[in-house]
Each structure stands twice: as C-alpha cells, then as structure tokens.
Design an enzyme around this catalytic site. Structure first.
Site, PDB file in Angstrom:
ATOM      1  N   ASP A  94      -6.765   1.444  -0.326  1.00  0.00           N
ATOM      2  CA  ASP A  94      -5.345   1.689  -0.571  1.00  0.00           C
ATOM      3  C   ASP A  94      -5.143   3.197  -0.596  1.00  0.00           C
ATOM      4  OD1 ASP A  94      -2.643   1.217  -1.469  1.00  0.00           O
ATOM      5  OD2 ASP A  94      -3.377  -0.631  -2.405  1.00  0.00           O
ATOM      6  N   ASP A  98       0.218   3.186   0.881  1.00  0.00           N
ATOM      7  CA  ASP A  98       1.175   2.909  -0.187  1.00  0.00           C
ATOM      8  C   ASP A  98       2.457   3.720  -0.011  1.00  0.00           C
ATOM      9  OD1 ASP A  98       1.500   1.707  -2.996  1.00  0.00           O
ATOM     10  OD2 ASP A  98       1.974   3.807  -3.339  1.00  0.00           O
ATOM     11  N   GLU A 158       3.116   0.308   3.892  1.00  0.00           N
ATOM     12  CA  GLU A 158       4.096  -0.371   3.041  1.00  0.00           C
ATOM     13  C   GLU A 158       5.461   0.266   3.294  1.00  0.00           C
ATOM     14  OE1 GLU A 158       4.930  -1.440  -1.633  1.00  0.00           O
ATOM     15  OE2 GLU A 158       4.153   0.510  -1.080  1.00  0.00           O
ATOM     16  N   HIS A 167       0.384  -7.728  -5.169  1.00  0.00           N
ATOM     17  CA  HIS A 167       0.261  -7.408  -6.594  1.00  0.00           C
ATOM     18  C   HIS A 167       1.574  -6.900  -7.186  1.00  0.00           C
ATOM     19  CE1 HIS A 167       0.084  -3.768  -4.363  1.00  0.00           C
ATOM     20  NE2 HIS A 167       0.240  -3.065  -5.473  1.00  0.00           N
ATOM     21  N   ASP A 168       2.651  -6.891  -6.418  1.00  0.00           N
ATOM     22  CA  ASP A 168       3.910  -6.318  -6.889  1.00  0.00           C
ATOM     23  C   ASP A 168       4.965  -7.355  -7.228  1.00  0.00           C
ATOM     24  OD1 ASP A 168       3.164  -3.658  -6.865  1.00  0.00           O
ATOM     25  OD2 ASP A 168       3.818  -3.321  -4.805  1.00  0.00           O
TER      26      ASP A 168
END
Ligand code: TEU
Length: 588
Positions: free
Chosen positions: A104, A210, A273, A348-349
């Site tokens: 990430d 990210d 993202e 995970h969000d």
C-alpha cells in the site's frame, strides 16, 4: 470482428488479489495484533482459496493514528508487525509459492511523526518547509484567526491544522496527524520515488496507491463552493481531487520508478484509489492504455452505494438498480477507453457487502455470500477480495454499542453528531449506519477457528473485539464442509481462471427481461471471439423469483446449486439470495 477488440492477456488482469489487513489477520506472538509471521504461516491457505496475489494494507512504521495510513518511515516496519527481515521473508515466501505482493503506497500524506514533517515544521526557513502545504492564517470578521480556506477534513473539522511555533497552518485532508505532502515540490517527489524503489528493489510486485488522485491540489487552494450551508466547513474536492498536475505526477512516477522495474518478464502492477472523481471521461484519463498511467483504479462507487447524499453515515438504502447501473457503466466504459477494471465490493474502509447489500441473516447468509461471489467472479476485471470474504464474514452484531468501535472515522462522526444533539439524545439512527458502514466492520479479526479469539490470537487480547459469530463462521469449519461459502469461492475462482475469456476478459451485457423482479440482476458475459456465452442470474431478495429464460432454453448450469440443471421452457426459479450461472457451451 469482435476478436479485434480482445484485450491482451496480462498477469495483472488475471490476478485474484487477496487483501490482508495486517492488524487483523493472524497474531503469531500473542500480543493481540496480527503480524508478518502470522501472514507467512497462512500463505498456503490464501493460495488454496484461489488467490495469486496479496495486497497488504500498510505495514510501515507508524504511530497508527489511522491504522498505518499515517506513515512515519516508509523504509521500516511497524514494530509489532515485525522487522524489515520479516517483510523480506514474506516477499520471498510469497514468490516461492507463485504469489505476488502488492504494498500500500500512502504518499498523499505522511504521519506528523515522519522525519520529513518534523523537519518541515521545525522552522519557516527549513529546506523541507515546502514539502508540505503551509499557509498563513486568515482573519475572521471578529478578528479571530481562521484557517486559510473553508475546506473540511475527510475525518471531520477543518482541513487545516494550526502550528503555533511557526505561526502557520498546514493542510491535513485526513487527520491533523496526517499532513498532506506538497507534490508540487520536485525534491519531495524524488524522495517519494526513492522510497517506492526501495521496495521494488526488495521484490514487491506493485502498489495499491492510497488516495491516489488527491496528490495535486489547485495551486491557489481556493475556498470550496458552499454545498452544505448547515456546516462550517465544505468539501474542497473540486480543488483537491484530480488537480491540474495529477496526470503529470503519475506519468513521472511511471517513468522514474515503475517502468524501470518493468522489463525482463517483470511488470509492476498499479491500482489507484480514486476518490471523488466519478465520471467516465476523467476515469479514462487514468486508465486508458494509451495514457501510460495506471493499470486500474478503484472507482469507489460500489462501496458507496448506501452512503447518504451529504455524508457516508447519513442514510440511503441499497437498491439493486444501483449495482446494475454501476456495473453496466464501468463494464462498458473501461473497454471503450482500452483500459482495465478493478472488480471488488469490500475493503477495509467500510462494512461488508454481505451485510449491506445482501443478507447476514442466518437463514440466508450462506446463500447470499455465494450469490455475491457469483457476481464478483463473473464480471470483467481484476478481482479483489478482502480477507474473510471467502468465508462470508459479516459486520458487527446489532447488539454492539458504540464503545466497541475503535476506528477514528466512526468515532469522530458519532461524537460530532452527539455534540450537536446534546448528551443523552437518541443516537439510534447513527448507530444503525455505523453497523452497516463503519470501517470497523471490514477490519474485524479474521475467524480461523472456533477456538479462543477465533484462532486469531492465542492468549492475547485482540486489538478489536472478535465477532460473536466466530464459532459458527470460521475457516476450520468450512474447510471440511463441501457446501461451505469457502468451498464455493474456490469453485468460483477456479471457474474464473479456467474460463478467463468469458469472465475476466468477457463482454458484459445487461438483460432487461420483462416480468423480472427489480431484485434480480441478470446479465450475460461473452468471450471476445463471441463464441462462449454465460447467463448470470442473481436474486437479491429473500423470496423465490422467476426468470423467463426466453432465448436461453437448453443452456446448461455451470455454477450454483439451482434446482434446474438447464434453462427450461418455463425459465428458471431462483431461490432466496440465489446466484447461478448457465452457459451455452455445454449444450447437448
Ligand atoms: O482512503 C481514502 C478515503 O478517501 C477514505 O477516507 C474513504 O473515503 C473513507 O475511508 C470511506 O469511509 C484511504 C484509505 O483506504 C483509508 O483507510 C485511509 O484512512 C485514508 O486513505 C487516509 O490514508
């Protein structure tokens, strides 16, 4: 003629990526927190599911104010997770098994503990001052100090943090402890590039980037239009998302870093993202092949389907029509720009798709998890799963109070609303949204077995409470059950690999058959040469639903447990939350 448009075969298009949330995967040393040794011990399991790539949420040194998305040193590992040697061992262990590894890449911002920021904040004359975005205060009508503009932080409050010693504000789009880097500064960019190379030198196969499109801000940082007069601060995304130099920065990253590691059979994979940028034209600018930028992006809309108009935690219920529209839009728009898709429903969000879009009611849970697997496994793109999705892990139970939630996004929102409503006010509506969408849901400890702490941690107190359902829902139990969600996912991924031309590379077509319930999502996938066709039927309701089947008579069942082995004259009846695939190539 259709064959002309066939996308080229690439490993990163055919990859099945398994997202690991390191804190919650497996604790090997009993401290209650997952770690790298725990991950290494489960690589054979991940491979057995049918994944061939892992994406690790951040493992770098970090004060963990945002669970590692606040990096203090990109070249070191968060101590409780392990050492640099453990990270190297993990990469080696993956490669030994034919698994690839994505890290990430969190470079829109750093932690305020990062050496770059400490130096930047030390003095206005610091050589690193302009590695971050520092601005003078404004003065309000009352003479009081005000932030330089009206932007809201994504986690609540102003996007600006006051720094008393140097008398300026710095921009922090997430937490005050996550200062935004100033990508307009060439030295800063070069330093970030060097950190990426550090990991590519150690064998990493690519990056999930990210907050990718937040790196270029409008140089003037203007006030955002007031879209919500009820709030003090406004979303500044018009000026901080997909800003003027964004594409230049990505191309430079490719040229200076990724392309240098993409030769001799090696090819670095990137997935960005993409927040706030939603229209097809802008997305195409990131992923169109001729653009030379990213391999694919997460467009976000499939995890935002039940977000409220004004805020994630306002209510807006899921409707199948939304999923139909989003799927149809990207399945068409991405090939049209000769680009590539990422296919996913969980990360995970947010909450788990099972609990939000289907059902975690014990009566339907297994069927619903399989139905979503049928959807994800059948559409075109690179597939991403979140750990635990393969066993049908669900959101936190409705009985949990706010004190069980640990994530800063949920807590900040809850506290802000409570402050407005006053102590003792009814917060039931907010808790309802939390239970659906809070990030905690996607971060619950992995459920390995019916043992203490679901086998996630022996002896330790898990950093987050384990879901109450772990005795019924765990890997160990499903491993020996041929009817389990896990067994079904294995079948789905095996089929997707085998029939890659129909699914991974196939062309999507929505079916709008009269008389079909709004709750049924029906579509076909066709191989690029036009020869193989699959019919996918997904029932998002808890009642039986008919599908007329006209034009598909005789197509044979390929996947799923429908009572019909072929589409009959009277069509197909779908059970509650049933997903099934029929195909034209097993005819006769
Ligand atoms: O998320 C970016 C982002 O915009 C999130 O705030 C997202 O909108 C929100 O979590 C939805 O609930 C990335 C990471 O995925 C997230 O975990 C980090 O907190 C964030 O960046 C900051 O690094």
């Amino acid at each position: 003629m259709a064959a002309q448009n066939a996308p080229s075969r690439e490993w990163w298009k055919e990859a099945v990526v398994y997202q690991i949330y390191p804190a919650s995967f497996l604790d090997s040393n009993g401290d209650g927190l997952g770690d790298l040794r725990g991950i290494i011990s489960k690589l054979d399991y991940i491979k057995s599911v049918g994944a061939d790539t892992i994406w690790l949420s951040p493992i770098f040194k970090s004060p963990q104010k945002d669970m590692g998305y606040d990096v203090a040193d990109y070249r070191d590992i968060h101590e409780p997770y392990g050492t640099l040697q453990d990270a190297e061992a993990l990469i080696t262990a993956c490669h030994a098994r034919g698994l690839r590894v994505l890290f990430d890449l969190v470079v829109n911002h750093t932690s305020d503990q990062h050496a770059w920021f400490r130096e930047s904040r030390s003095a206005r004359t610091s050589p690193k001052r302009d590695w971050y975005l520092w601005r003078d205060p404004k003065t309000g009508p009352d003479g009081a100090r005000r932030p330089p503009n009206n932007w809201a932080s994504i986690f609540g409050g102003s996007a600006w943090t006051w720094d008393e010693p140097t008398g300026q504000y710095y921009l922090s789009l997430f937490l005050p402890s996550q200062p935004d880097l100033n990508w307009a500064c060439a030295d800063m960019r070069a330093a970030a590039h060097a950190d990426m190379a550090f990991w590519l030198d150690r064998g990493v196969d690519g990056f999930r980037i990210d907050s990718m499109n937040l790196m270029s801000k409008h140089p003037d940082l203007p006030d955002a239009p007031v879209t919500d007069p009820g709030r003090e601060f406004q979303s500044g995304d018009l000026y901080f998302a997909s800003g003027p130099r964004m594409h230049e920065y990505i191309r430079e990253m490719r040229r200076e870093v990724f392309d240098k590691y993409s030769s001799g059979g090696r090819r670095v994979m990137t997935v960005g993202e993409l927040g706030f940028t939603k229209d097809e034209g802008s997305v195409a600018e990131y992923v169109g092949r001729a653009r030379g930028e990213l391999d694919m992006v997460f467009t976000g809309d499939v995890v935002d389907m039940d977000f409220g108009a004004g805020h994630k935690y306002e209510r807006d219920d899921f409707r199948v029509a939304k999923l139909r529209d989003i799927t149809a839009r990207w399945q068409a728009a991405i090939p049209a720009c000769d680009g590539w898709n990422a296919v996913y429903m969980d990360n995970h969000d947010s909450g788990r798709s099972l609990s939000r879009y289907a059902s975690d009611d014990p009566r339907y849970r297994a069927a619903a998890a399989k139905m979503l697997a049928t959807y994800l496994g059948s559409v075109s793109g690179t597939l991403f799963l979140l750990q635990g999705q393969e066993i049908g892990m669900a959101n936190v139970p409705a009985s949990w109070g706010m004190e069980e939630y640990v994530d800063v996004e949920a807590k900040n929102y809850y506290d802000a609303v409570r402050k407005v409503r006053g102590e003792g006010a009814d917060m039931g509506d907010v808790l309802r949204e939390m239970r659906l969408k809070a990030r905690d849901n996607g971060r619950l400890p992995m459920q390995w077995s019916a043992e203490e702490n679901a086998g996630f941690s022996r002896g330790g107190r898990p950093w987050m409470r384990v879901n109450d359902d772990f005795r019924e829902w765990n890997v160990e139990k499903q491993e020996v059950d041929p009817d389990s969600v896990l067994a079904y996912w294995r079948e789905v991924l095996e089929l997707r690999k085998r029939e890659f031309d129909v699914f991974t590379y196939g062309r999507f077509k929505m079916l709008d058959v009269e008389g079909t319930s709004e709750d049924v999502f029906a579509y076909t996938m066709t191989s690029p040469d036009g020869r193989k066709k699959a019919l996918i039927l997904l029932n998002f309701s808890d009642t039986e639903q008919p599908f007329s089947g006209r034009g598909f008579e005789g197509w044979r069942r390929l996947l799923g447990s429908n009572v019909a082995v072929e589409v009959g004259k009277d069509g197909v009846r779908l059970g509650a939350y049933e997903g099934v695939i029929f195909c034209n190539w097993l005819l006769n």
